[in-house]
Design a protein around this motif. Structure first.
Motif, PDB file in Angstrom:
ATOM      1  N   VAL A 102       0.840  -1.191   0.000  1.00 15.90           N
ATOM      2  CA  VAL A 102       0.000   0.000   0.000  1.00 15.90           C
ATOM      3  C   VAL A 102       0.882   1.250   0.000  1.00 15.90           C
ATOM      4  O   VAL A 102       1.757   1.398   0.849  1.00 15.90           O
ATOM      5  N   PRO A 103       0.656   2.171  -0.935  1.00 17.80           N
ATOM      6  CA  PRO A 103       1.448   3.401  -0.956  1.00 17.80           C
ATOM      7  C   PRO A 103       1.199   4.251   0.290  1.00 17.80           C
ATOM      8  O   PRO A 103       0.104   4.254   0.837  1.00 17.80           O
ATOM      9  N   ALA A 104       2.231   4.949   0.710  1.00 17.00           N
ATOM     10  CA  ALA A 104       2.124   5.855   1.850  1.00 17.00           C
ATOM     11  C   ALA A 104       2.082   7.282   1.332  1.00 17.00           C
ATOM     12  O   ALA A 104       2.794   7.629   0.397  1.00 17.00           O
ATOM     13  N   GLU A 105       1.231   8.115   1.934  1.00 17.29           N
ATOM     14  CA  GLU A 105       1.170   9.517   1.540  1.00 17.29           C
ATOM     15  C   GLU A 105       2.205  10.286   2.341  1.00 17.29           C
ATOM     16  O   GLU A 105       2.288  10.157   3.562  1.00 17.29           O
ATOM     17  N   ARG A 106       2.995  11.078   1.642  1.00 15.98           N
ATOM     18  CA  ARG A 106       4.062  11.866   2.262  1.00 15.98           C
ATOM     19  C   ARG A 106       3.817  13.346   2.008  1.00 15.98           C
ATOM     20  O   ARG A 106       3.138  13.724   1.067  1.00 15.98           O
ATOM     21  N   GLU A 107       4.423  14.166   2.846  1.00 12.16           N
ATOM     22  CA  GLU A 107       4.320  15.610   2.687  1.00 12.16           C
ATOM     23  C   GLU A 107       5.646  16.126   2.138  1.00 12.16           C
ATOM     24  O   GLU A 107       6.724  15.636   2.522  1.00 12.16           O
ATOM     25  N   PHE A 108       5.590  17.097   1.247  1.00 15.05           N
ATOM     26  CA  PHE A 108       6.775  17.701   0.644  1.00 15.05           C
ATOM     27  C   PHE A 108       6.615  19.206   0.770  1.00 15.05           C
ATOM     28  O   PHE A 108       5.623  19.776   0.317  1.00 15.05           O
ATOM     29  N   ILE A 109       7.584  19.855   1.425  1.00 17.62           N
ATOM     30  CA  ILE A 109       7.540  21.293   1.641  1.00 17.62           C
ATOM     31  C   ILE A 109       8.750  21.905   0.946  1.00 17.62           C
ATOM     32  O   ILE A 109       9.875  21.449   1.139  1.00 17.62           O
ATOM     33  N   ILE A 110       8.491  22.944   0.146  1.00 15.49           N
ATOM     34  CA  ILE A 110       9.574  23.559  -0.614  1.00 15.49           C
ATOM     35  C   ILE A 110       9.360  25.061  -0.707  1.00 15.49           C
ATOM     36  O   ILE A 110       8.221  25.542  -0.731  1.00 15.49           O
ATOM     37  N   ASP A 111      10.446  25.790  -0.742  1.00 13.31           N
ATOM     38  CA  ASP A 111      10.402  27.220  -0.989  1.00 13.31           C
ATOM     39  C   ASP A 111      10.086  27.400  -2.473  1.00 13.31           C
ATOM     40  O   ASP A 111      10.794  26.874  -3.331  1.00 13.31           O
ATOM     41  N   CYS A 112       9.019  28.132  -2.795  1.00 11.40           N
ATOM     42  CA  CYS A 112       8.596  28.278  -4.191  1.00 11.40           C
ATOM     43  C   CYS A 112       9.676  28.910  -5.056  1.00 11.40           C
ATOM     44  O   CYS A 112       9.713  28.693  -6.260  1.00 11.40           O
ATOM     45  N   ARG A 113      10.596  29.649  -4.447  1.00  8.63           N
ATOM     46  CA  ARG A 113      11.668  30.293  -5.202  1.00  8.63           C
ATOM     47  C   ARG A 113      12.720  29.300  -5.679  1.00  8.63           C
ATOM     48  O   ARG A 113      13.576  29.635  -6.486  1.00  8.63           O
ATOM     49  N   SER A 114      12.655  28.053  -5.195  1.00 10.88           N
ATOM     50  CA  SER A 114      13.579  26.996  -5.628  1.00 10.88           C
ATOM     51  C   SER A 114      13.051  26.219  -6.825  1.00 10.88           C
ATOM     52  O   SER A 114      13.724  25.340  -7.341  1.00 10.88           O
ATOM     53  N   ILE A 115      11.835  26.540  -7.242  1.00 11.85           N
ATOM     54  CA  ILE A 115      11.198  25.816  -8.345  1.00 11.85           C
ATOM     55  C   ILE A 115      11.428  26.571  -9.647  1.00 11.85           C
ATOM     56  O   ILE A 115      11.102  27.752  -9.758  1.00 11.85           O
ATOM     57  N   ALA A 116      11.994  25.873 -10.646  1.00 14.73           N
ATOM     58  CA  ALA A 116      12.227  26.475 -11.958  1.00 14.73           C
ATOM     59  C   ALA A 116      10.986  26.384 -12.831  1.00 14.73           C
ATOM     60  O   ALA A 116      10.703  27.292 -13.613  1.00 14.73           O
ATOM     61  N   ALA A 117      10.246  25.268 -12.712  1.00  8.44           N
ATOM     62  CA  ALA A 117       9.058  25.071 -13.555  1.00  8.44           C
ATOM     63  C   ALA A 117       8.071  24.151 -12.870  1.00  8.44           C
ATOM     64  O   ALA A 117       8.442  23.265 -12.106  1.00  8.44           O
ATOM     65  N   LEU A 118       6.815  24.370 -13.195  1.00  8.47           N
ATOM     66  CA  LEU A 118       5.710  23.508 -12.748  1.00  8.47           C
ATOM     67  C   LEU A 118       4.957  23.040 -13.980  1.00  8.47           C
ATOM     68  O   LEU A 118       4.659  23.851 -14.863  1.00  8.47           O
TER      69      LEU A 118
END
Length: 106
Positions: free
Chosen positions: A83-99
């Motif tokens: 069964v897959p486990a749900e995880r949380e991911f927290i990131i500073d939006c300024r570190s993202i180049a593209a979505l």
């Protein structure tokens, strides 16, 4: 769900949440799916072990304007459990180049 609680390290950063990714996340709806490309990389982020280079599909939870933290969840297939486990991911939006937005579930 695994939760890291308050984004304490984001509180230490300046609060100028500018840029394309921050603007998109500021207006995103909860549950919207995204693939994430980090600055300085050429491939979408893949977090699940054994997933190879297949990009992780993140589900948007919320955006914290005061700290520039974007909070997502994603499913991770554990090595020993079916069964897959749900995880949380927290990131500073300024570190993202593209979505890359994924189709919103109906």
């Amino acid at each position: 769900m695994f939760g890291l609680g308050k984004c304490w390290w984001c509180e230490l950063l300046p609060s100028a949440c500018e840029g394309c990714a921050c603007s998109i996340l500021r207006n995103a709806r909860e549950g919207q799916g995204f693939l994430i490309l980090l600055k300085g990389t050429a491939e979408f982020l893949a977090l699940s072990p054994g997933q190879g280079t297949q990009a992780t599909e993140f589900s948007f939870v919320r955006f914290k304007e005061e700290s520039c933290c974007a909070i997502f969840t994603f499913s991770q297939q554990p090595a020993a459990a079916p069964v897959p486990a749900e995880r949380e991911f927290i990131i500073d939006c300024r570190s993202i180049a593209a979505l890359s937005p994924l189709p919103f579930p109906l």
